[in-house]
Motif scaffolding. Structure first.
Motif, PDB file in Angstrom:
ATOM      1  N   LYS A  28       0.867  -1.173   0.000  1.00 13.56           N
ATOM      2  CA  LYS A  28       0.000   0.000   0.000  1.00 13.56           C
ATOM      3  C   LYS A  28       0.900   1.217   0.000  1.00 13.56           C
ATOM      4  N   VAL A  29       0.738   2.075  -1.009  1.00 13.20           N
ATOM      5  CA  VAL A  29       1.652   3.200  -1.172  1.00 13.20           C
ATOM      6  C   VAL A  29       0.859   4.488  -1.086  1.00 13.20           C
ATOM      7  N   ILE A  30       1.387   5.454  -0.383  1.00 14.73           N
ATOM      8  CA  ILE A  30       0.828   6.811  -0.457  1.00 14.73           C
ATOM      9  C   ILE A  30       1.882   7.663  -1.146  1.00 14.73           C
ATOM     10  N   GLU A  31       1.523   8.251  -2.276  1.00 14.40           N
ATOM     11  CA  GLU A  31       2.512   9.029  -3.032  1.00 14.40           C
ATOM     12  C   GLU A  31       2.613  10.439  -2.494  1.00 14.40           C
ATOM     13  N   ARG A  32       3.718  11.082  -2.818  1.00 21.77           N
ATOM     14  CA  ARG A  32       3.852  12.492  -2.463  1.00 21.77           C
ATOM     15  C   ARG A  32       3.032  13.307  -3.461  1.00 21.77           C
ATOM     16  N   ILE A  33       2.309  14.327  -2.990  1.00 24.34           N
ATOM     17  CA  ILE A  33       1.481  15.156  -3.878  1.00 24.34           C
ATOM     18  C   ILE A  33       2.292  16.375  -4.301  1.00 24.34           C
ATOM     19  N   PRO A  34       2.463  16.624  -5.589  1.00 24.12           N
ATOM     20  CA  PRO A  34       3.238  17.789  -6.049  1.00 24.12           C
ATOM     21  C   PRO A  34       2.590  19.076  -5.555  1.00 24.12           C
ATOM     22  N   ALA A  35       3.404  19.972  -4.986  1.00 19.55           N
ATOM     23  CA  ALA A  35       2.866  21.212  -4.447  1.00 19.55           C
ATOM     24  C   ALA A  35       3.587  22.435  -5.016  1.00 19.55           C
ATOM     25  N   TYR A  36       4.852  22.301  -5.310  1.00 21.57           N
ATOM     26  CA  TYR A  36       5.625  23.446  -5.813  1.00 21.57           C
ATOM     27  C   TYR A  36       6.493  23.000  -6.971  1.00 21.57           C
ATOM     28  N   LEU A  37       6.762  23.976  -7.829  1.00 18.90           N
ATOM     29  CA  LEU A  37       7.781  23.764  -8.859  1.00 18.90           C
ATOM     30  C   LEU A  37       8.986  24.572  -8.447  1.00 18.90           C
ATOM     31  N   TRP A  38      10.118  23.962  -8.563  1.00 17.99           N
ATOM     32  CA  TRP A  38      11.342  24.628  -8.095  1.00 17.99           C
ATOM     33  C   TRP A  38      12.316  24.685  -9.259  1.00 17.99           C
ATOM     34  N   ARG A  39      12.614  25.860  -9.663  1.00 23.06           N
ATOM     35  CA  ARG A  39      13.542  25.977 -10.777  1.00 23.06           C
ATOM     36  C   ARG A  39      14.951  26.065 -10.239  1.00 23.06           C
ATOM     37  N   ARG A  40      15.758  25.185 -10.769  1.00 23.91           N
ATOM     38  CA  ARG A  40      17.154  25.191 -10.359  1.00 23.91           C
ATOM     39  C   ARG A  40      18.005  25.222 -11.611  1.00 23.91           C
TER      40      ARG A  40
ATOM     41  N   PRO B 102       2.654  26.774  -8.026  1.00 28.78           N
ATOM     42  CA  PRO B 102       3.459  27.985  -7.896  1.00 28.78           C
ATOM     43  C   PRO B 102       4.926  27.677  -8.144  1.00 28.78           C
ATOM     44  N   LEU B 103       5.602  28.686  -8.684  1.00 26.67           N
ATOM     45  CA  LEU B 103       6.999  28.491  -9.033  1.00 26.67           C
ATOM     46  C   LEU B 103       7.863  29.135  -7.969  1.00 26.67           C
ATOM     47  N   ILE B 104       8.912  28.467  -7.579  1.00 22.32           N
ATOM     48  CA  ILE B 104       9.879  29.090  -6.679  1.00 22.32           C
ATOM     49  C   ILE B 104      11.247  28.884  -7.265  1.00 22.32           C
ATOM     50  N   ALA B 105      12.207  29.689  -6.797  1.00 20.79           N
ATOM     51  CA  ALA B 105      13.566  29.567  -7.309  1.00 20.79           C
ATOM     52  C   ALA B 105      14.528  29.933  -6.199  1.00 20.79           C
ATOM     53  N   GLY B 106      15.780  29.658  -6.427  1.00 25.50           N
ATOM     54  CA  GLY B 106      16.810  29.994  -5.459  1.00 25.50           C
ATOM     55  C   GLY B 106      17.251  28.787  -4.661  1.00 25.50           C
ATOM     56  N   GLU B 107      18.578  28.736  -4.426  1.00 25.54           N
ATOM     57  CA  GLU B 107      19.119  27.600  -3.673  1.00 25.54           C
ATOM     58  C   GLU B 107      18.575  27.625  -2.243  1.00 25.54           C
ATOM     59  N   GLY B 108      18.285  26.486  -1.706  1.00 27.92           N
ATOM     60  CA  GLY B 108      17.833  26.401  -0.312  1.00 27.92           C
ATOM     61  C   GLY B 108      16.366  26.708  -0.131  1.00 27.92           C
ATOM     62  N   ALA B 109      15.664  26.936  -1.225  1.00 22.47           N
ATOM     63  CA  ALA B 109      14.249  27.281  -1.096  1.00 22.47           C
ATOM     64  C   ALA B 109      13.447  26.116  -0.545  1.00 22.47           C
ATOM     65  N   ASP B 110      13.893  24.904  -0.820  1.00 25.64           N
ATOM     66  CA  ASP B 110      13.116  23.753  -0.368  1.00 25.64           C
ATOM     67  C   ASP B 110      13.131  23.629   1.135  1.00 25.64           C
ATOM     68  N   LEU B 111      14.162  24.199   1.772  1.00 23.62           N
ATOM     69  CA  LEU B 111      14.233  24.106   3.226  1.00 23.62           C
ATOM     70  C   LEU B 111      13.304  25.119   3.895  1.00 23.62           C
ATOM     71  N   GLN B 112      12.887  26.154   3.128  1.00 20.65           N
ATOM     72  CA  GLN B 112      12.061  27.213   3.712  1.00 20.65           C
ATOM     73  C   GLN B 112      10.636  27.130   3.195  1.00 20.65           C
ATOM     74  N   ILE B 113      10.191  25.907   2.935  1.00 24.14           N
ATOM     75  CA  ILE B 113       8.950  25.744   2.201  1.00 24.14           C
ATOM     76  C   ILE B 113       7.753  26.230   3.008  1.00 24.14           C
ATOM     77  N   LEU B 114       7.868  26.249   4.336  1.00 25.92           N
ATOM     78  CA  LEU B 114       6.756  26.730   5.154  1.00 25.92           C
ATOM     79  C   LEU B 114       6.537  28.220   4.937  1.00 25.92           C
ATOM     80  N   GLN B 115       7.651  28.916   4.777  1.00 29.29           N
ATOM     81  CA  GLN B 115       7.556  30.349   4.536  1.00 29.29           C
ATOM     82  C   GLN B 115       6.896  30.630   3.186  1.00 29.29           C
ATOM     83  N   VAL B 116       7.217  29.764   2.249  1.00 28.97           N
ATOM     84  CA  VAL B 116       6.611  29.913   0.920  1.00 28.97           C
ATOM     85  C   VAL B 116       5.103  29.842   1.030  1.00 28.97           C
ATOM     86  N   GLU B 117       4.678  28.893   1.835  1.00 30.12           N
ATOM     87  CA  GLU B 117       3.239  28.713   1.987  1.00 30.12           C
ATOM     88  C   GLU B 117       2.597  29.973   2.547  1.00 30.12           C
TER      89      GLU B 117
END
Lengths: 294, 444
Positions: free
Chosen positions: A143-155, A182-197
């Motif tokens: 039984k698998v629960i997949e991750r739901i895509p929420a952001y696009l991150w341009r690197r 929504p699109l986000i960019a910049g190194e380290g953005a994935d670590l600050q994803i709560l702020q993005v929200e």
């Protein structure tokens, strides 16, 4: 009538001989008792075992015998697993799972290491959570629960899809694969994803104009709007700063003007960068206003 | 005397070792049977209070793990007359008991009724050294007792301090720590023939065992058959055995008189054997099955088959009436009781506050003995059985095992004897050293 000098034979007079008495006492002494009843049998058993196992053939025989018994138990049809059913996964992920869990069915459930397989499957990027169990009828249920895509991150490497926790899901070739994210960019953005929200929530009124968010210098955010407008936000209290900008926009239509950058990095000193030629345009307008109407 | 003092101390040390190991055998060497119990002491730790007045408490937790009885051989009047035979009897009893216990024993406490025990009352008197009575004072007062001439070839079996008096207070059990000037003691001493003890020790030694104590069987029977108030108020225990009848008088929980009459159930059997012209085994059977002491009219018609195997029909089919049998038995039993009466009178039993008489021993099972005894010995007569001790087999609960059970109790709660105290002579050097130290302390 007894013969003179003959020993009277008294039947009811059993007396142990001196030697049997001594032997009994000897056998009752604790050390000898333990030796005879435990020591000697254990020793004999060990000797017999050692002699038997000395021969290589016999050892092999024993091993084969043991294996046979083991297999006869393990390979009973009750314990066999014939197929794997995967639920909750897209075709792509299903393919990946089948690759990771490379098991040749049918296989005995004793030789399946479910914990290991669970770890392997959970280790796949698109998989958030996996549950494995062997159900009756010899089916390995995954039984698998997949991750739901929420952001696009341009690197630099390309466009990545992140889920709502900032975890990597997959690479995509084009933005058009997920036009609504929504699109986000910049190194380290994935670590600050709560702020993005938070920022996205604050930027709701600008939804139509929003192009994306840029994480600058791994410390603060820029909000990029269409027409090349950039809202530079401070490190602390980015969301409230954004709200302030929006309030200003509501009041003064700030963002509708010919402005390139709203610099809010220092809260107490908001700065506007005009677009190129805007200043001249403003002068002309002023001059036109000063010129007497003709 | 000193020699025996040493050997008694050695036996005492052995007894303590046995109690620490937890297993000890008690052996009753009787004229009819030799019986043996194996006792296991467990649970309660043995309080290692080497010398002291008062019962050695804390060793009472024992149980019987093995028991055996065998017909005795080579023993008459409670004395060994044939060493090999007696050794065989002792060996038989000990082997079966050890087999039953599944445990090996190395120490034996034995009792016997023979050896012509004789009682003496000794008095010792001494001034207390330092106001407070110490253990050393007790040892001194015990050694100050004037020992009478008890004759060549006799040995002290028991020497028990039964009473201590400090100044004018008498009846002290344990005067240690009390303050007074004059300490005096009464010691009850029992002597027996030396040869009997030596023979017994030799037989036990031949069975690879150590003799860890000896006791007079009349004393042992008294311990087990008399209940507490009888022992306290004064009572006599008459242990009518096969070859000898033991007499012991108890007062204030101490034995104050011990004697033995060399008459017993065997004599009754022999009388029947002679009177009816039958072998002794038949006589014994008739005695135990149909014996009695009071004839009634019914007994005239109660015919007993005497039996025989001579082949002569007339002789083999003889019968006697029970009255005749009673007529044979009664004079002998009367004689035994008269003899006991004489010994009790000699001991001054009349002067005791209570004159309870308890009959025990194998021959006390003759029907009607208590009635006959109350005519001869006095009104307060009862038949006694030994106390129950833990896990005692049913077969040993009868009066014939009184001295065996008493010996078990004796093993568990040994009475303080003379030799339990250090002799004061031995302690003299340490005492003088102590005095020197004290002198230094006081004068420096």
């Amino acid at each position: 009538m007894f013969e003179i000098g003959a020993r009277k034979n008294i039947p009811n007079d059993p007396a142990p001989s001196r030697w049997s008495y001594k032997l009994l006492r000897l056998m009752l002494s604790p050390f000898l008792r333990r030796l005879v009843f435990y020591g000697v049998p254990v020793f004999l058993l060990m000797v017999v075992t050692a002699i038997n196992l000395y021969d290589e053939n016999r050892r092999d025989q024993l091993r084969a015998f043991y294996d046979e018994i083991y297999l006869s138990v393990v390979e009973r049809p009750e314990f066999m697993v014939n197929l794997m059913s995967i639920t909750g996964a897209s075709d792509e992920v299903m393919q990946d799972i089948r690759e990771v869990v490379s098991v040749d069915f049918p296989i005995s459930s004793f030789s399946l290491d479910l914990d290991h397989m669970q770890k392997e499957i959970s280790g796949l990027d698109p998989v958030k959570h996996a549950e494995l169990r062997i159900s009756s009828g010899g089916v390995l249920e995954v039984k698998v629960i997949e991750r739901i895509p929420a952001y696009l991150w341009r690197r630099e490497a390309g466009l990545e899809v992140l889920d709502e926790t900032g975890a990597y899901v997959k690479n995509v070739g084009s933005r058009l694969d997920y036009p609504r994210l929504p699109l986000i960019a910049g190194e380290g953005a994935d670590l600050q994803i709560l702020q993005v929200e938070k920022l996205l929530k604050a930027a709701q009124p600008l939804e139509n104009r929003l192009r994306g968010l840029v994480f600058v210098g791994e410390r603060r955010w820029d909000v990029v709007l269409d027409r090349g407008q950039v809202l530079m936000l401070p490190e602390e209290g980015a969301a409230s700063a954004l709200e302030r900008i929006i309030v200003m926009d509501d009041a003064e239509e700030l963002l509708a003007r010919n402005i390139r950058v709203v610099d809010f990095r220092i809260r107490n000193r908001p700065t506007l960068h005009l677009k190129e030629g805007a200043m001249e345009e403003l002068k002309e307008i002023k001059l036109m206003q000063l010129r007497p109407s003709e | 005397m000193t020699d025996f003092y040493q050997s008694q101390r050695a036996m005492r040390a052995m007894r303590q070792a046995a109690l620490q190991r937890g297993v000890i055998a008690v052996l009753d060497v009787g004229s009819t049977k030799v019986s043996c119990l194996i006792l296991k002491f467990d649970g309660l730790a043995y309080r290692d209070e080497a010398d002291g007045v008062g019962p050695l408490a804390g060793q009472s937790g024992f149980r019987v793990i093995g028991s055996a009885t065998t017909r005795s051989r080579g023993i008459g009047f409670g004395e060994i007359y044939s060493m090999q035979e007696a050794e065989r009897a002792i060996r038989t009893a000990l082997q079966s008991a050890q087999k039953l216990a599944n445990m090996r024993v190395d120490h034996v406490i034995a009792c016997f009724s023979g050896g012509r025990p004789r009682s003496y009352g000794l008095v010792g008197d001494v001034r207390v050294d330092e106001q407070i009575v110490s253990e050393n004072d007790i040892a001194r007062v015990l050694s100050a007792c004037d020992v009478p001439e008890y004759g060549e070839g006799r040995e002290v079996l028991h020497a028990q301090p039964v009473n201590f008096a400090l100044d004018h207070r008498s009846g002290l059990l344990d005067p240690r720590g009390q303050i007074g000037e004059h300490l005096s003691t009464d010691v009850h001493m029992v002597t027996v023939e030396e040869k009997v003890i030596l023979d017994l020790a030799y037989c036990v030694k031949r069975c690879d065992l150590e003799l860890a104590g000896v006791a007079s069987s009349s004393y042992a029977a008294g311990i087990s058959s008399l209940v507490e108030d009888e022992q306290e108020l004064g009572a006599a225990c008459i242990d009518i055995g096969g070859g000898a009848t033991g007499v012991s008088i108890f007062l204030r929980k101490h034995m104050i008189y011990c004697d033995s009459v060399r008459l017993g159930g065997d004599h009754v059997t022999r009388d029947i054997s002679m009177g009816l012209q039958v072998p002794e085994t038949t006589a014994e059977r008739i005695k135990t099955r149909s014996g009695g002491l009071f004839a009634t009219g019914m007994d005239d018609r109660d015919m007993i088959e005497v039996g025989g195997d001579t082949g002569d029909w007339e002789r083999d089919r003889r019968t006697v009436s029970r009255t005749e049998l009673i007529g044979i038995m009664r004079p002998r039993v009367e004689e035994i009781l008269e003899e006991v009466r004489a010994h009790l009178d000699a001991a001054g039993f009349d002067h005791l506050p209570s004159q309870q008489i308890v009959l025990t021993g194998g021959s006390s099972q003759i029907p009607g003995l208590d009635g006959l005894a109350s005519r001869i010995l006095g009104q307060q007569v009862r038949l006694g059985r030994p106390l129950r001790i833990h896990r005692l087999p049913q077969a040993y609960s009868g009066p014939s095992s009184a001295s065996l059970v008493g010996l078990s109790l004796f093993a568990a709660h040994p009475q303080d004897e003379w030799w339990d105290f250090e002799s004061p002579v031995e302690r003299y050097p340490t005492r003088s050293l102590k005095r020197a130290v004290r002198w230094f302390k006081e004068n420096w």
